[in-house]
Design a protein around this motif. Sequence first.
Motif, mmCIF file in Angstrom:
data_model
loop_
_atom_site.group_PDB
_atom_site.id
_atom_site.type_symbol
_atom_site.label_atom_id
_atom_site.label_comp_id
_atom_site.label_asym_id
_atom_site.label_seq_id
_atom_site.Cartn_x
_atom_site.Cartn_y
_atom_site.Cartn_z
ATOM 1 N N ASN A 183 42.087 46.998 49.398
ATOM 2 C CA ASN A 183 40.717 47.417 49.697
ATOM 3 C C ASN A 183 40.259 46.922 51.068
ATOM 4 O O ASN A 183 39.522 47.616 51.770
ATOM 5 C CB ASN A 183 39.754 46.888 48.627
ATOM 6 N N GLU A 184 40.694 45.722 51.440
ATOM 7 C CA GLU A 184 40.335 45.177 52.747
ATOM 8 C C GLU A 184 41.003 45.966 53.860
ATOM 9 O O GLU A 184 40.398 46.248 54.896
ATOM 10 C CB GLU A 184 40.733 43.705 52.827
ATOM 11 N N HIS A 185 42.278 46.309 53.640
ATOM 12 C CA HIS A 185 42.980 47.141 54.629
ATOM 13 C C HIS A 185 42.289 48.494 54.765
ATOM 14 O O HIS A 185 42.154 49.026 55.875
ATOM 15 C CB HIS A 185 44.442 47.336 54.219
ATOM 16 N N LEU A 186 41.854 49.057 53.638
ATOM 17 C CA LEU A 186 41.180 50.352 53.662
ATOM 18 C C LEU A 186 39.928 50.289 54.530
ATOM 19 O O LEU A 186 39.693 51.185 55.353
ATOM 20 C CB LEU A 186 40.804 50.781 52.239
ATOM 21 N N VAL A 187 39.123 49.250 54.371
ATOM 22 C CA VAL A 187 37.895 49.110 55.155
ATOM 23 C C VAL A 187 38.223 49.095 56.644
ATOM 24 O O VAL A 187 37.550 49.752 57.456
ATOM 25 C CB VAL A 187 37.133 47.828 54.755
ATOM 26 N N GLU A 188 39.265 48.377 57.022
ATOM 27 C CA GLU A 188 39.655 48.291 58.436
ATOM 28 C C GLU A 188 40.130 49.646 58.949
ATOM 29 O O GLU A 188 39.828 50.033 60.091
ATOM 30 C CB GLU A 188 40.737 47.225 58.610
ATOM 31 N N VAL A 189 40.874 50.373 58.126
ATOM 32 C CA VAL A 189 41.348 51.710 58.519
ATOM 33 C C VAL A 189 40.156 52.645 58.700
ATOM 34 O O VAL A 189 40.063 53.380 59.701
ATOM 35 C CB VAL A 189 42.318 52.279 57.467
ATOM 36 N N LEU A 190 39.225 52.625 57.757
ATOM 37 C CA LEU A 190 38.050 53.497 57.838
ATOM 38 C C LEU A 190 37.207 53.191 59.065
ATOM 39 O O LEU A 190 36.698 54.104 59.728
ATOM 40 C CB LEU A 190 37.199 53.343 56.575
ATOM 41 N N ASN A 191 37.052 51.914 59.372
ATOM 42 C CA ASN A 191 36.232 51.509 60.513
ATOM 43 C C ASN A 191 36.824 51.946 61.844
ATOM 44 O O ASN A 191 36.103 52.036 62.859
ATOM 45 C CB ASN A 191 36.025 49.994 60.509
ATOM 46 N N ALA A 192 38.132 52.213 61.853
ATOM 47 C CA ALA A 192 38.801 52.581 63.095
ATOM 48 C C ALA A 192 38.868 54.098 63.307
ATOM 49 O O ALA A 192 39.350 54.558 64.347
ATOM 50 C CB ALA A 192 40.222 52.004 63.117
ATOM 51 N N LEU A 193 38.367 54.874 62.346
ATOM 52 C CA LEU A 193 38.495 56.329 62.420
ATOM 53 C C LEU A 193 37.141 57.022 62.563
ATOM 54 O O LEU A 193 36.125 56.531 62.087
ATOM 55 C CB LEU A 193 39.199 56.860 61.166
ATOM 56 N N ASP A 194 37.168 58.183 63.201
ATOM 57 C CA ASP A 194 35.988 59.024 63.363
ATOM 58 C C ASP A 194 35.926 59.991 62.178
ATOM 59 O O ASP A 194 36.850 60.780 61.954
ATOM 60 C CB ASP A 194 36.113 59.805 64.678
ATOM 61 N N GLN A 211 44.399 61.174 58.083
ATOM 62 C CA GLN A 211 44.492 60.025 58.985
ATOM 63 C C GLN A 211 44.266 58.711 58.239
ATOM 64 O O GLN A 211 44.862 57.682 58.577
ATOM 65 C CB GLN A 211 43.482 60.172 60.122
ATOM 66 N N VAL A 212 43.406 58.730 57.213
ATOM 67 C CA VAL A 212 43.215 57.532 56.395
ATOM 68 C C VAL A 212 44.524 57.180 55.701
ATOM 69 O O VAL A 212 44.932 56.007 55.678
ATOM 70 C CB VAL A 212 42.084 57.745 55.355
ATOM 71 N N TYR A 213 45.188 58.175 55.157
ATOM 72 C CA TYR A 213 46.454 57.956 54.459
ATOM 73 C C TYR A 213 47.505 57.394 55.430
ATOM 74 O O TYR A 213 48.223 56.429 55.112
ATOM 75 C CB TYR A 213 46.960 59.259 53.847
ATOM 76 N N VAL A 214 47.580 57.986 56.617
ATOM 77 C CA VAL A 214 48.538 57.524 57.632
ATOM 78 C C VAL A 214 48.249 56.079 58.014
ATOM 79 O O VAL A 214 49.172 55.257 58.165
ATOM 80 C CB VAL A 214 48.476 58.427 58.883
ATOM 81 N N GLY A 215 46.963 55.750 58.152
ATOM 82 C CA GLY A 215 46.597 54.379 58.504
ATOM 83 C C GLY A 215 47.028 53.373 57.452
ATOM 84 O O GLY A 215 47.492 52.275 57.791
ATOM 85 N N LEU A 216 46.885 53.747 56.182
ATOM 86 C CA LEU A 216 47.336 52.866 55.098
ATOM 87 C C LEU A 216 48.864 52.741 55.103
ATOM 88 O O LEU A 216 49.408 51.646 54.927
ATOM 89 C CB LEU A 216 46.867 53.418 53.744
ATOM 90 N N LYS A 217 49.525 53.857 55.311
ATOM 91 C CA LYS A 217 50.992 53.868 55.291
ATOM 92 C C LYS A 217 51.566 52.965 56.393
ATOM 93 O O LYS A 217 52.569 52.272 56.183
ATOM 94 C CB LYS A 217 51.505 55.296 55.466
ATOM 95 N N ARG A 218 50.945 52.971 57.555
ATOM 96 C CA ARG A 218 51.403 52.130 58.665
ATOM 97 C C ARG A 218 51.315 50.649 58.340
ATOM 98 O O ARG A 218 52.089 49.843 58.837
ATOM 99 C CB ARG A 218 50.603 52.434 59.921
ATOM 100 N N ARG A 219 50.327 50.289 57.526
ATOM 101 C CA ARG A 219 50.104 48.885 57.197
ATOM 102 C C ARG A 219 50.914 48.417 56.000
ATOM 103 O O ARG A 219 51.149 47.204 55.849
ATOM 104 C CB ARG A 219 48.609 48.673 56.892
ATOM 105 N N TYR A 220 51.318 49.319 55.132
ATOM 106 C CA TYR A 220 51.958 48.934 53.876
ATOM 107 C C TYR A 220 53.387 48.455 54.121
ATOM 108 O O TYR A 220 54.153 49.137 54.817
ATOM 109 C CB TYR A 220 51.958 50.098 52.898
ATOM 110 N N PRO A 221 53.773 47.318 53.556
ATOM 111 C CA PRO A 221 55.150 46.808 53.752
ATOM 112 C C PRO A 221 56.180 47.779 53.198
ATOM 113 O O PRO A 221 56.061 48.237 52.060
ATOM 114 C CB PRO A 221 55.165 45.495 52.946
#
Length: 217
Positions: free
Chosen positions: A186-197, A206-216
Amino acid sequence: MLTPTQLATMLALQDGMNCKVNPNWLTAGYAYLRAAMIESVEGIEHHGWKWWKAQHKDLPQLQMELVDIWHFALSHIIIEFSGDIKQSAQTISEQLASQRTNLTFDGLNYQFNQLDILDNLELMAGLCAAKRFDVPLFIKIVEQAEMDSDELYRQYVGKNVLNFFRQDNGYKTGTYSKIWHGKEDNEHLVEVLNALDISLADYSDQVYVGLKRRYPQ
């Protein structure tokens, strides 16, 4: 007011998630408005209403309950139109464009723009119990919970995409990890959302891609 692009995105996401849970969800008989009713009552609890004890309004939790209600409401509306996403979006748009501020329930007329948020949450719970959902009333409650349409969209897409991401990465089988690099998803999600328009046409992707980039991996 929610834009046509936002409505189309949310309805498509909701249909997609429901299909992921059950491809035959449209005819499964799930009690979506019962779920919305329960969430409405939980929203009252998060706001606080008891006069006999001190209570603190938990606004973030109240907002989360409203986002959950919107998931269930969209599902109900899609079912009403037999899975027709375009017609569902058009109906919601028409209701919002009407700028209606009253409704009749159980023979009484309610001017919900003159009621406080607790009374409106209670009214929404009653409507849902009677198998009805009123979009203008819901949006008024969203405003009273200090959210605008863009924030509703942002939080809705975020939660929906995170649910997709969890399912795609082993949530059901138990292989998904909710802690990445010392933070909850959930914390990663907030950071991803804050970085997107949120105006991006492919915002949910783009939200999905942002999560995928961060996931181990």
